[in-house]
Scaffold this motif. Structure first.
Motif, mmCIF file in Angstrom:
data_model
loop_
_atom_site.group_PDB
_atom_site.id
_atom_site.type_symbol
_atom_site.label_atom_id
_atom_site.label_comp_id
_atom_site.label_asym_id
_atom_site.label_seq_id
_atom_site.Cartn_x
_atom_site.Cartn_y
_atom_site.Cartn_z
ATOM 1 N N THR A 65 59.337 32.698 32.144
ATOM 2 C CA THR A 65 59.597 31.416 31.472
ATOM 3 C C THR A 65 58.374 30.513 31.619
ATOM 4 O O THR A 65 58.239 29.781 32.600
ATOM 5 C CB THR A 65 60.826 30.699 32.073
ATOM 6 N N ILE A 69 52.304 27.213 26.833
ATOM 7 C CA ILE A 69 51.858 28.339 26.003
ATOM 8 C C ILE A 69 50.583 27.899 25.312
ATOM 9 O O ILE A 69 50.595 26.948 24.509
ATOM 10 C CB ILE A 69 52.922 28.709 24.948
ATOM 11 N N TYR A 85 56.864 33.051 19.061
ATOM 12 C CA TYR A 85 56.898 32.252 20.299
ATOM 13 C C TYR A 85 57.799 31.024 20.169
ATOM 14 O O TYR A 85 57.943 30.255 21.116
ATOM 15 C CB TYR A 85 55.464 31.851 20.706
ATOM 16 N N ARG A 87 60.781 30.912 20.310
ATOM 17 C CA ARG A 87 61.916 30.999 21.248
ATOM 18 C C ARG A 87 61.666 30.201 22.523
ATOM 19 O O ARG A 87 62.596 29.898 23.262
ATOM 20 C CB ARG A 87 62.233 32.459 21.575
ATOM 21 N N TYR A 88 60.410 29.879 22.808
ATOM 22 C CA TYR A 88 60.093 29.121 24.028
ATOM 23 C C TYR A 88 60.110 27.602 23.786
ATOM 24 O O TYR A 88 59.983 26.841 24.725
ATOM 25 C CB TYR A 88 58.714 29.517 24.564
ATOM 26 N N ARG A 91 61.478 24.403 26.060
ATOM 27 C CA ARG A 91 61.189 24.509 27.503
ATOM 28 C C ARG A 91 59.704 24.333 27.764
ATOM 29 O O ARG A 91 59.299 23.703 28.735
ATOM 30 C CB ARG A 91 61.624 25.885 28.026
ATOM 31 N N ALA A 92 58.876 24.897 26.879
ATOM 32 C CA ALA A 92 57.433 24.926 27.142
ATOM 33 C C ALA A 92 56.688 23.938 26.253
ATOM 34 O O ALA A 92 57.180 23.565 25.182
ATOM 35 C CB ALA A 92 56.900 26.330 26.888
#
Ligand SMILES: NC(=O)c1ccc[n+]([C@@H]2O[C@H](COP(=O)([O-])OP(=O)(O)OC[C@H]3O[C@@H](n4cnc5c(N)ncnc54)[C@H](OP(=O)(O)O)[C@@H]3O)[C@@H](O)[C@H]2O)c1
Length: 271
Positions: A65, A69, A85, A87-88, A91-92
């Motif tokens: 996790t 990025i 990407y 999907r991140y 959170r990121a």
């Protein structure tokens, strides 16, 4: 002893020249864990105890996790590479160093609510002497901005701008700037050859003059104009050369026109 704060997990998308320069800096900072996604066989050289290299998003370990990025693929690869990407997002924080890719364009690929920082580094990043200018979209939290600042600082100095449009002149000045300085070194070397200097000496003089002048600028409190004046005795040899270089405002004019052209090109590529 490395006293830098421990960095959280990172995902680097694209481990080419710029990506690997950043990764080298993060390694020095002692980040906790990184995954590099890059299909190139060359990317395998980046693997190490704290770095896993995978060819693409499908091979990223399930439990990984990332807090950040970093998008370091060529701009023309963005449309194909980035959606995997998304999907991140949430959170990121996404930190893009892709030239000419706006926050809006990146958001269309990773999600319109994504936290995105757009940054423009330059190649002296490879020796931790770069300068990066960054802009954060309004979904980026203060903690994410601090993380982005820390990650980009691994490549040198960092400045932030509130107006994303400023990244076009930034691209022209500092993004391309090393090329103008290297051109100066080339021209000095060629002029030395024209004056009959042996090739090895012409090359040594040109290189060390650029390197030494940059080091003097870095070490001095005086600005560039004063350092120039310090070298220029009235009526001397340097004054003679500068008289020609500055005749009819020709050099300032060509520089202004060149930077305008690069800024316009950056605007066109970003549109
Ligand atoms: N170099 C500069 O002066 C500079 C300055 C400021 C900003 N930038 C930006 O930095 C970014 C990277 O530039 P660079 O010079 O580092 O380019 P680079 O050396 O070509 O690195 C890009 C890397 O991404 C890999 N890649 C290709 N498709 C991918 C995918 N789908 N997923 C993950 N990785 C993929 C490439 O592999 P292959 O080689 O196999 O294609 C290559 O290893 C660019 O967007 C550029 O605009 C560069």
């Amino acid at each position: 002893m490395n006293t830098s704060p421990k960095l959280p997990s990172l995902l680097l998308v694209g481990g080419g020249r710029m990506g690997s320069a950043l990764l080298a800096g993060w390694r020095e900072q002692g980040f906790s864990q990184a995954v590099v996604a890059d299909p190139s066989p060359e990317a395998a050289r980046l693997a190490g105890p704290d770095v896993t290299v995978v060819p693409g998003p499908d091979e990223i370990p399930g439990g990984f996790t990332p807090a950040a990025i970093v998008l370091a693929v060529k701009p023309q690869m963005a449309a194909a590479a980035l959606p995997a990407y998304a999907r991140y997002a949430g959170r990121a924080v996404f930190i893009s160093i892709m030239a000419g890719k706006t926050i809006h364009a990146i958001a269309q690929l990773v999600g319109c609510q994504a936290a995105i920082v757009r940054a423009m580094p330059n190649t002296p990043a490879a020796v931790r002497q770069g300068i990066t200018v960054a802009h954060a979209c309004n979904h980026v939290t203060s903690g994410q901005r601090a993380l982005a600042d820390m990650l980009l600082t691994a490549a040198g100095q960092v400045a932030w701008v509130e107006d994303e449009g400023l990244l076009d002149p930034v691209t022209a000045i500092s993004g391309g700037g090393p090329a103008y300085v290297f051109l100066l070194a080339e021209l000095l070397e060629q002029a030395g050859l024209d004056q009959g200097l042996p090739p090895a000496l012409a090359r040594q003089l040109a290189r060390q003059t650029v390197i030494g002048s940059a080091a003097l600028l870095a070490a001095s409190d005086e600005d560039a104009a004063q350092l120039r004046i310090n070298v220029t005795s009235p009526g001397g040899t340097t004054a003679e050369a500068l008289k020609l270089l500055r005749a009819d405002d020709a050099l300032p004019k060509i520089f202004r026109a060149a930077i305008q052209a690069a800024t316009d090109k950056s605007r066109m590529l970003s549109a």
